[in-house]
Motif scaffolding. Structure first.
Motif, PDB file in Angstrom:
ATOM      1  N   ALA A 220       0.743  -1.370   0.103  1.00 19.28           N
ATOM      2  CA  ALA A 220       0.028  -0.126  -0.040  1.00 19.28           C
ATOM      3  C   ALA A 220       0.859   1.128   0.011  1.00 19.28           C
ATOM      4  CB  ALA A 220      -0.869  -0.016   1.072  1.00 19.28           C
ATOM      5  N   HIS A 221       2.005   1.210   0.736  1.00 18.35           N
ATOM      6  CA  HIS A 221       2.714   2.537   0.856  1.00 18.35           C
ATOM      7  C   HIS A 221       4.045   2.441   0.148  1.00 18.35           C
ATOM      8  CE1 HIS A 221       0.111   2.736   4.368  1.00 18.35           C
ATOM      9  NE2 HIS A 221       0.371   4.326   4.366  1.00 18.35           N
ATOM     10  N   ALA A 222       4.074   1.319  -0.706  1.00 24.22           N
ATOM     11  CA  ALA A 222       5.412   0.928  -1.511  1.00 24.22           C
ATOM     12  C   ALA A 222       5.143   1.474  -3.086  1.00 24.22           C
ATOM     13  CB  ALA A 222       5.712  -0.205  -1.115  1.00 24.22           C
ATOM     14  N   ALA A 223       4.168   0.907  -3.604  1.00 22.81           N
ATOM     15  CA  ALA A 223       3.900   1.092  -4.928  1.00 22.81           C
ATOM     16  C   ALA A 223       3.731   2.396  -5.429  1.00 22.81           C
ATOM     17  CB  ALA A 223       2.426   0.421  -5.448  1.00 22.81           C
ATOM     18  N   GLY A 224       4.653   2.846  -6.330  1.00 25.20           N
ATOM     19  CA  GLY A 224       4.712   4.166  -6.794  1.00 25.20           C
ATOM     20  C   GLY A 224       5.771   5.080  -5.766  1.00 25.20           C
ATOM     21  N   ASN A 225       6.102   4.396  -4.933  1.00 21.69           N
ATOM     22  CA  ASN A 225       7.255   4.911  -3.973  1.00 21.69           C
ATOM     23  C   ASN A 225       8.457   4.689  -4.058  1.00 21.69           C
ATOM     24  OD1 ASN A 225       7.946   6.596  -1.516  1.00 21.69           O
ATOM     25  ND2 ASN A 225       7.115   5.161  -0.125  1.00 21.69           N
ATOM     26  N   ILE A 226       8.759   3.357  -3.970  1.00 29.42           N
ATOM     27  CA  ILE A 226      10.248   2.621  -3.732  1.00 29.42           C
ATOM     28  C   ILE A 226      10.278   1.879  -5.037  1.00 29.42           C
ATOM     29  CG2 ILE A 226       9.875   2.826  -1.255  1.00 29.42           C
ATOM     30  CD1 ILE A 226       9.468  -0.242  -1.239  1.00 29.42           C
ATOM     31  N   GLU A 227      11.610   1.258  -5.007  1.00 31.37           N
ATOM     32  CA  GLU A 227      11.962   0.641  -6.212  1.00 31.37           C
ATOM     33  C   GLU A 227      11.525  -0.833  -5.887  1.00 31.37           C
ATOM     34  OE1 GLU A 227      15.662  -1.060  -8.486  1.00 31.37           O
ATOM     35  OE2 GLU A 227      16.104   0.249  -7.172  1.00 31.37           O
ATOM     36  N   LEU A 228      11.039  -1.579  -6.640  1.00 27.74           N
ATOM     37  CA  LEU A 228      10.246  -3.023  -6.522  1.00 27.74           C
ATOM     38  C   LEU A 228      10.904  -3.856  -7.545  1.00 27.74           C
ATOM     39  CD1 LEU A 228       6.834  -2.029  -5.425  1.00 27.74           C
ATOM     40  CD2 LEU A 228       8.352  -2.711  -3.874  1.00 27.74           C
ATOM     41  N   GLN A 229      11.280  -5.201  -7.126  1.00 25.91           N
ATOM     42  CA  GLN A 229      11.704  -5.984  -8.178  1.00 25.91           C
ATOM     43  C   GLN A 229      10.820  -7.394  -7.856  1.00 25.91           C
ATOM     44  OE1 GLN A 229      13.222  -5.694 -10.864  1.00 25.91           O
ATOM     45  NE2 GLN A 229      13.833  -3.396 -10.585  1.00 25.91           N
ATOM     46  N   LEU A 230       9.816  -7.502  -7.728  1.00 22.56           N
ATOM     47  CA  LEU A 230       8.684  -8.702  -7.195  1.00 22.56           C
ATOM     48  C   LEU A 230       9.141  -9.757  -7.915  1.00 22.56           C
ATOM     49  CD1 LEU A 230       5.425  -6.792  -6.676  1.00 22.56           C
ATOM     50  CD2 LEU A 230       7.446  -6.986  -4.954  1.00 22.56           C
ATOM     51  N   HIS A 231       9.666  -9.800  -9.183  1.00 23.27           N
ATOM     52  CA  HIS A 231       9.678 -11.039  -9.984  1.00 23.27           C
ATOM     53  C   HIS A 231      11.285 -11.705  -9.497  1.00 23.27           C
ATOM     54  CE1 HIS A 231       9.869 -14.070 -13.256  1.00 23.27           C
ATOM     55  NE2 HIS A 231      10.966 -13.778 -13.529  1.00 23.27           N
ATOM     56  N   ASP A 232      11.968 -10.834  -9.887  1.00 24.13           N
ATOM     57  CA  ASP A 232      13.360 -11.458  -9.132  1.00 24.13           C
ATOM     58  C   ASP A 232      13.604 -11.590  -7.820  1.00 24.13           C
ATOM     59  OD1 ASP A 232      14.106 -10.639 -12.061  1.00 24.13           O
ATOM     60  OD2 ASP A 232      14.963  -8.971 -11.422  1.00 24.13           O
ATOM     61  N   TRP A 233      12.824 -10.911  -6.899  1.00 26.58           N
ATOM     62  CA  TRP A 233      12.772 -11.348  -5.526  1.00 26.58           C
ATOM     63  C   TRP A 233      12.200 -12.761  -5.433  1.00 26.58           C
ATOM     64  CZ3 TRP A 233      11.220  -5.860  -3.558  1.00 26.58           C
ATOM     65  CH2 TRP A 233      12.483  -4.746  -3.799  1.00 26.58           C
ATOM     66  N   GLN A 234      11.295 -13.362  -6.145  1.00 27.37           N
ATOM     67  CA  GLN A 234      10.699 -14.523  -6.223  1.00 27.37           C
ATOM     68  C   GLN A 234       9.460 -14.466  -5.033  1.00 27.37           C
ATOM     69  OE1 GLN A 234      11.230 -17.584  -7.779  1.00 27.37           O
ATOM     70  NE2 GLN A 234      12.464 -16.266  -9.243  1.00 27.37           N
ATOM     71  N   VAL A 235       9.030 -13.048  -4.940  1.00 28.48           N
ATOM     72  CA  VAL A 235       7.942 -12.909  -4.155  1.00 28.48           C
ATOM     73  C   VAL A 235       6.589 -13.752  -4.709  1.00 28.48           C
ATOM     74  CG1 VAL A 235       6.054 -11.228  -3.517  1.00 28.48           C
ATOM     75  CG2 VAL A 235       8.556 -10.739  -3.502  1.00 28.48           C
ATOM     76  N   ASP A 236       5.927 -14.278  -3.795  1.00 31.47           N
ATOM     77  CA  ASP A 236       4.932 -15.340  -4.451  1.00 31.47           C
ATOM     78  C   ASP A 236       3.550 -14.356  -4.630  1.00 31.47           C
ATOM     79  OD1 ASP A 236       5.670 -18.048  -3.680  1.00 31.47           O
ATOM     80  OD2 ASP A 236       6.051 -17.165  -1.543  1.00 31.47           O
ATOM     81  N   PHE A 237       3.325 -13.353  -3.799  1.00 32.33           N
ATOM     82  CA  PHE A 237       2.300 -12.819  -4.246  1.00 32.33           C
ATOM     83  C   PHE A 237       2.328 -11.247  -3.552  1.00 32.33           C
ATOM     84  CE2 PHE A 237       0.830 -14.348  -0.365  1.00 32.33           C
ATOM     85  CZ  PHE A 237       0.136 -13.398   0.232  1.00 32.33           C
ATOM     86  N   ALA A 238       1.621 -10.240  -4.072  1.00 36.93           N
ATOM     87  CA  ALA A 238       1.403  -8.899  -3.506  1.00 36.93           C
ATOM     88  C   ALA A 238       0.351  -8.194  -3.977  1.00 36.93           C
ATOM     89  CB  ALA A 238       2.896  -8.042  -3.862  1.00 36.93           C
ATOM     90  N   ALA A 239      -0.090  -7.216  -3.364  1.00 37.41           N
ATOM     91  CA  ALA A 239      -1.105  -6.449  -3.464  1.00 37.41           C
ATOM     92  C   ALA A 239      -0.967  -4.858  -3.139  1.00 37.41           C
ATOM     93  CB  ALA A 239      -2.623  -7.126  -3.014  1.00 37.41           C
ATOM     94  N   TRP A 240      -1.396  -3.936  -3.626  1.00 36.07           N
ATOM     95  CA  TRP A 240      -1.173  -2.644  -3.336  1.00 36.07           C
ATOM     96  C   TRP A 240      -2.559  -1.827  -3.897  1.00 36.07           C
ATOM     97  CZ3 TRP A 240       1.236  -5.267  -7.026  1.00 36.07           C
ATOM     98  CH2 TRP A 240       1.156  -4.719  -8.395  1.00 36.07           C
ATOM     99  N   CYS A 241      -2.875  -0.969  -2.799  1.00 37.04           N
ATOM    100  CA  CYS A 241      -4.148   0.240  -3.318  1.00 37.04           C
ATOM    101  C   CYS A 241      -3.482   1.161  -4.236  1.00 37.04           C
ATOM    102  CB  CYS A 241      -4.670   0.747  -2.070  1.00 37.04           C
ATOM    103  SG  CYS A 241      -3.360   1.837  -1.088  1.00 37.04           S
ATOM    104  N   HIS A 259       3.243 -14.415  -8.866  1.00 33.99           N
ATOM    105  CA  HIS A 259       4.677 -14.726  -9.651  1.00 33.99           C
ATOM    106  C   HIS A 259       4.217 -15.914 -10.544  1.00 33.99           C
ATOM    107  CE1 HIS A 259       8.779 -16.235 -10.433  1.00 33.99           C
ATOM    108  NE2 HIS A 259       9.167 -14.863  -9.728  1.00 33.99           N
ATOM    109  N   GLU A 260       4.811 -15.757 -11.755  1.00 30.21           N
ATOM    110  CA  GLU A 260       4.503 -16.669 -12.920  1.00 30.21           C
ATOM    111  C   GLU A 260       4.698 -18.172 -12.562  1.00 30.21           C
ATOM    112  OE1 GLU A 260       7.146 -16.524 -16.345  1.00 30.21           O
ATOM    113  OE2 GLU A 260       9.056 -16.703 -15.235  1.00 30.21           O
ATOM    114  N   LYS A 261       5.726 -18.447 -11.428  1.00 27.43           N
ATOM    115  CA  LYS A 261       5.669 -19.857 -10.998  1.00 27.43           C
ATOM    116  C   LYS A 261       4.367 -20.517 -10.518  1.00 27.43           C
ATOM    117  CE  LYS A 261       7.480 -18.274  -6.532  1.00 27.43           C
ATOM    118  NZ  LYS A 261       8.750 -18.046  -5.585  1.00 27.43           N
ATOM    119  N   HIS A 262       3.438 -19.601 -10.202  1.00 26.55           N
ATOM    120  CA  HIS A 262       2.320 -20.267  -9.709  1.00 26.55           C
ATOM    121  C   HIS A 262       1.179 -20.210 -10.957  1.00 26.55           C
ATOM    122  CE1 HIS A 262       3.876 -20.151  -5.763  1.00 26.55           C
ATOM    123  NE2 HIS A 262       4.119 -18.950  -5.675  1.00 26.55           N
ATOM    124  N   HIS A 263       1.163 -19.752 -12.140  1.00 27.77           N
ATOM    125  CA  HIS A 263       0.439 -19.691 -12.968  1.00 27.77           C
ATOM    126  C   HIS A 263      -0.096 -20.785 -13.393  1.00 27.77           C
ATOM    127  CE1 HIS A 263       1.884 -15.138 -14.099  1.00 27.77           C
ATOM    128  NE2 HIS A 263       1.315 -15.234 -12.593  1.00 27.77           N
TER     129      HIS A 263
END
Length: 425
Positions: A220-241, A259-263
């Protein structure tokens, strides 16, 4: 850079700022006949002026095409959400197939937990941060109760050390290792709403996976604010307002990452709906669910196009500016705010305590300030004098100099108003 607490220096920084003209892209409230200094983009972003044209386009298509707007509008409604995939994927460091827009933030986190919180008699615990945003706390409590567990047993909070305002990375990793084989899910706010602390998502995700848990993030407080690399970090899922730093309007639609590994994992449960069904066969009204390959396969209902329109306007604005440029200005303007706060504190012999980490890698553009010796009256003074800020009990103000629409002159003038408010009490 050596800063100066002067109007001339602030104006010099603005003259050198390649993003300064973007302030004109936003509508500002007025107080006492003057444009406000707006520091609450971490709660609700300002309205991009171009958003109205995007909404008007949908309204006009609705008026002239009615139901045919689904297929014959200039931006057809049935695939309107697909316009978000490329720009959003760049904003969060994902593949285009890994992001979608749907619902609202807490709804999406609940839906993600359908897939990624699958407790067993031995592996059922959730790790979160102490003082998570209340909506997340309620989410965790209701989810574990739904599965037959007690929150006191199933929810494990990583706490701050005594006398400290922020959570240490080593304490998060240690708690993950301690819970170990009992851990089903790590779900933490990527940026803590109260302190503005940015967590090391890469390291925490790796630690969670190492003990066999899923790892998700509330951004919520990260999207559009900080650098994110969700794919490379292997994050399973995320959501943001989308209505804070993303400026999409109050209560607007949420972004979601899987993440595409779950698709293609057919064993992964999900709540299904027709908008997540095979796009090419969706209107055949088939009885058995065949999900779209990718994050869109987690969609349920057809999307609220009128709500998505201002979000699209903002997303395209972000694509135009680029996160690299935003982060560069964010670091400078946040550092300048920090400098001005210290200068005013010194001049009035106050006792401000900035509880946000001083390391630029551990913060975005929010500074949370503990006003020792000051009360709500100072907050009220600032608001009455055109500084829109956020108050959190017991006496913390949150300041977010959003780089898209905050100027360095705003920072200087805020400091002078703050100084006056303290001296006049």
């Amino acid at each position: 850079m050596i800063f100066e607490n002067s109007l001339a220096f602030a104006q010099q920084l603005d003259a050198q700022d390649p993003l300064s003209h973007y302030q004109n892209e936003f509508s500002f409230p007025q107080v006492n006949g003057k444009k406000v200094i707006y520091f609450t983009g971490n709660s609700l972003g300002l309205q991009p002026k171009r958003a109205k044209a995007y909404v008007d386009e949908v309204m006009n298509d609705w008026a002239t095409l009615a139901v045919e707007g689904h297929f014959y509008a200039e931006k057809p409604w049935w695939d309107y959400h697909e316009r978000f995939t490329n720009p959003l994927s760049k904003l969060v460091g994902a593949l285009p197939t890994e992001v979608t827009v749907m619902n609202t933030l807490t709804v999406n986190l609940h839906l993600m937990m359908v897939s990624f919180y699958q407790p067993t008699s031995k592996r059922y615990k959730i790790i979160c941060e102490e003082k998570a945003f209340p909506s997340d706390q309620y989410l965790f409590q209701s989810q574990v109760r739904f599965h037959g567990y007690e929150p006191e047993d199933a929810i494990v909070e990583v706490k701050r050390r005594k006398g400290e305002h922020n959570i240490r990375l080593e304490d998060v990793v240690a708690k993950i290792n301690e819970v170990g084989a009992e851990l089903a899910l790590v779900l933490i706010g990527g940026v803590n709403y109260y302190t503005g602390q940015v967590f090391d998502m890469k390291t925490i995700t790796e630690a969670g996976h190492k003990v066999g848990a899923y790892v998700g993030w509330d951004l919520a407080h990260a999207a559009g604010n900080i650098e994110l690399q969700l794919h490379d970090w292997q994050v399973d899922f995320a959501a943001w307002c989308s209505y804070k730093y993303m400026n999409s309007g109050p209560g607007n639609a949420s972004g979601c990452f899987i993440h595409e590994k779950h698709h293609t994992n057919s064993e992964l449960p999900r709540f299904a709906g027709w908008w997540g069904h095979n796009k090419e066969r969706r209107f055949k009204m088939e009885p058995h669910f065949d999900p779209v390959q990718g994050a869109d396969g987690w969609q349920i209902s057809n999307l609220p196009v009128l709500s998505l329109a201002p979000y699209l306007a903002s997303v395209e604005l972000f694509a135009e500016v680029g996160m690299e440029a935003l982060i560069k200005k964010r670091n400078t303007i946040t550092a300048y705010l920090e400098f001005v706060l210290h200068e005013i504190d010194r001049e009035v012999k106050g006792n401000f305590e900035i509880i946000t980490p001083s390391n630029p890698k551990e913060r975005g553009c929010q500074l949370s300030v503990f006003l020792h010796g000051e009360g709500r009256s100072l907050f009220d003074y600032l608001m009455k004098n055109g500084v829109i800020i956020d108050w959190r009990e017991p006496n913390v103000i949150r300041l977010a100099p959003v780089p898209l629409y905050t100027s360095f002159e705003n920072i200087y003038r805020f400091g002078q108003i703050l100084k006056s408010g303290i001296l006049e009490k």
